[in-house]
Design an enzyme around this catalytic site. Structure first.
Site, PDB file in Angstrom:
ATOM      1  N   HIS A 140      -7.482  -5.858   0.224  1.00 49.81           N
ATOM      2  CA  HIS A 140      -6.264  -5.054   0.330  1.00 49.81           C
ATOM      3  C   HIS A 140      -5.531  -5.418   1.622  1.00 49.81           C
ATOM      4  O   HIS A 140      -6.092  -5.327   2.709  1.00 49.81           O
ATOM      5  CB  HIS A 140      -6.658  -3.574   0.339  1.00 49.81           C
ATOM      6  N   SER A 158       0.840  -1.198   0.000  1.00 44.79           N
ATOM      7  CA  SER A 158       0.000   0.000   0.000  1.00 44.79           C
ATOM      8  C   SER A 158       0.878   1.252   0.000  1.00 44.79           C
ATOM      9  O   SER A 158       1.675   1.451  -0.911  1.00 44.79           O
ATOM     10  CB  SER A 158      -0.973  -0.047   1.182  1.00 44.79           C
ATOM     11  N   GLU A 202      -9.016  -5.326  -4.299  1.00 49.59           N
ATOM     12  CA  GLU A 202      -8.441  -4.107  -3.735  1.00 49.59           C
ATOM     13  C   GLU A 202      -9.514  -3.049  -3.469  1.00 49.59           C
ATOM     14  O   GLU A 202      -9.298  -2.125  -2.674  1.00 49.59           O
ATOM     15  CB  GLU A 202      -7.401  -3.519  -4.700  1.00 49.59           C
TER      16      GLU A 202
END
EC number: 3.1.1.-
Length: 515
Positions: free
Chosen positions: A413, A208, A322
């Protein structure tokens, strides 16, 4: 006789737990047969007059310093980190520039590969000591693992005319968090041989905002030569914030705290540390660095599209759902799709055809996922190919067996992290669903690819070894390694994966990024 051998081993380990660094001597811990050093300062505390300044060297110490407790994390929202960032980050302080090391051997016959982890959290939350990031299982496979804390939020990224005026022309610093990571890499270059690590084989990896940091440091002139390869997990394609826009935000923050228009740098530095993290939009920061300072002179996307990044091997990929994190960015996928349908029905019909989805909620989720996350690995892989540097592209699509009802759209995610670190045996998921034997076996396969990259990858590599032989990305073949396939715990090579839709998104991004 056996007791004598045990005692002799304990005495030897006690000696090896004391490590001399350039700044002073450290005492660590044993975790079974691994050496662990926690809370090592890699730069001076960025407090007081050092707030919003480049990290300064640590003052050497006398005697032995205990490296047995985690260092403080930067100020942040604890509840948010527990719920979405990987766990409780522990104590908070501006004095947060600490790193942690796991090593299987401080005196190996040959120096060991080094893997340096940059945690995610939108640059506003997280810490290097969170449970999913424990380096024990990776280190047990023959590498030295380093995790670190760095400045978050407004302490990590900030621009204001009063602060910027303190620098010479061309030398302004706004990306303090990126400079913290550079300082940690410099510390590693100085000291990692004492922990058994190879200073000439350092892999920088992150997820990330940590992955965005890897890409940004690939574009920073100040980071060149400090690491030798990078792994980019779920980086997002949001553009960097231009320096002028960041300055405007800085002015708004100062006004919010009722500071005068001609506020001095000293007055800004006198603001209490705990007043920044609760700030919300529009005073909160975007989850991207600032472009235009000495750390990141040009936007990251521009640099990669122009082929001006550092010449190092990269592995890059994303997860199958995601879109699970888009709420954090203030994005409603269904609303975006409705807006597209009302403004441009041709684009809307094209998306329906490309995805073969007729439910707007599902279609919006897939389109938002690919525009924000899936297209960036293709752009980076293409750029690497253009400059003659290897890249490996992956797609993570495995959900633990006992939680598939909770994740109907695929891998969320960040959910790949305990597989990468192979921490399923020690990591308790928030859902309290236990991991199966298949999950744990798959984690071993996944982490083996990351280890293979750290150990083997070079600018001359053509493949990585693993469950299946993973070839470098080439434009004609366009091969992606799917880690997980339709629920199966296996690695599958896919040619021209999502090629049509990602080509379209790549063209759309090029039209928005001026080279």
């Amino acid at each position: 006789m056996e007791r004598c051998f045990i005692r002799e081993a304990e005495m030897k380990n006690e000696r090896r737990l004391r490590i001399m660094t350039a700044e002073g001597e450290l005492r660590g811990l044993m975790d079974e047969d691994l050496f662990v050093f926690k809370g090592i300062p890699y730069a001076a505390a960025p407090t007081g007059a050092l707030r919003w300044r480049p990290p300064q060297p640590v003052q050497p110490w006398q005697g032995v310093r205990n490296a047995t407790e985690w260092g403080a994390a930067s100020w942040q929202n604890r509840d948010f980190c527990v719920a979405a960032g990987g766990g409780d980050p522990g104590c908070f302080s501006e004095d947060c520039l600490y790193l942690n090391i796991w090593t299987p051997d401080v005196e190996p016959s040959r120096p060991l590969p080094v893997m340096v982890w940059l945690h995610g959290g939108g640059f506003t939350m997280g810490a290097g000591n969170l449970d999913p990031y424990r380096g024990k299982a990776l280190a047990a496979q023959g590498v030295v693992v380093v995790t670190l804390n760095y400045r978050l939020g407004h302490f990590g990224f900030f621009a204001h005319p009063a602060l910027d005026a303190q620098y010479p022309v061309g030398g302004v610093i706004n990306n303090f968090a990126l400079l913290d990571k550079i300082a940690a890499l410099q510390w590693i270059q100085r000291n990692i041989p004492a922990f058994g690590g190879d200073r000439h084989n350092i892999t920088l990896f992150g997820e990330s905002s940590g992955a965005r940091s890897v890409l940004s440091l690939c574009c920073s002139p100040l980071a060149e030569g400090l690491f030798h390869k990078g792994i980019v997990q779920s980086a997002y394609s949001l553009p960097d914030v231009p320096q002028k826009q960041a300055q405007q935000l800085g002015l708004q923050v100062a006004a919010h705290f009722n500071l005068p228009e001609n506020v001095s740098a000293e007055q800004l530095r006198e603001l209490p540390a705990d007043r920044f993290w609760p700030l919300e939009r529009p005073l909160a920061l975007a989850p991207v660095p600032i472009s235009g300072d000495a750390v990141l002179p040009k936007p990251m996307l521009n640099t990669f599209m122009a082929g001006k990044q550092h010449r190092i091997p990269l592995m890059i990929g994303s997860n199958s759902d995601e879109a699970s994190v888009l709420d954090y960015f203030g994005v409603d996928p269904t609303a975006v799709l409705k807006q597209m349908r009302s403004k441009n029905r041709i684009s809307y019909r094209l998306m329906k055809w490309l995805y073969d989805l007729h439910d707007d909620a599902l279609l919006g989720r897939a389109v938002a996922r690919d525009m924000a996350f899936t297209v960036l690995p293709l752009i980076v892989a293409q750029s690497q190919y253009n400059i003659g540097m290897p890249a490996w592209r992956y797609w993570f699509d495995y959900v633990s067996e006992n939680a598939r009802d909770l994740y109907p759209h695929g891998t969320w995610h960040g959910n790949e992290i305990p597989y990468v670190f192979n921490t399923l045996d020690t990591f308790t998921p928030l859902t309290e669903r236990t991991y199966s034997a298949q999950d744990k076996a798959f984690a071993a396969k996944v982490s083996a690819y990351w280890i293979a990259f750290a150990r083997e990858a070079s600018e001359f590599s053509a493949h990585l070894t693993g469950e299946v032989d993973w070839p470098v990305w080439r434009a004609g073949e366009d091969i992606t390694l799917a880690l997980g396939d339709r629920g199966k715990a296996e690695a599958v090579l896919k040619k021209k994966f999502m090629r049509g839709r990602l080509r379209l998104f790549r063209l759309m991004m090029r039209s928005h990024v001026k080279l």
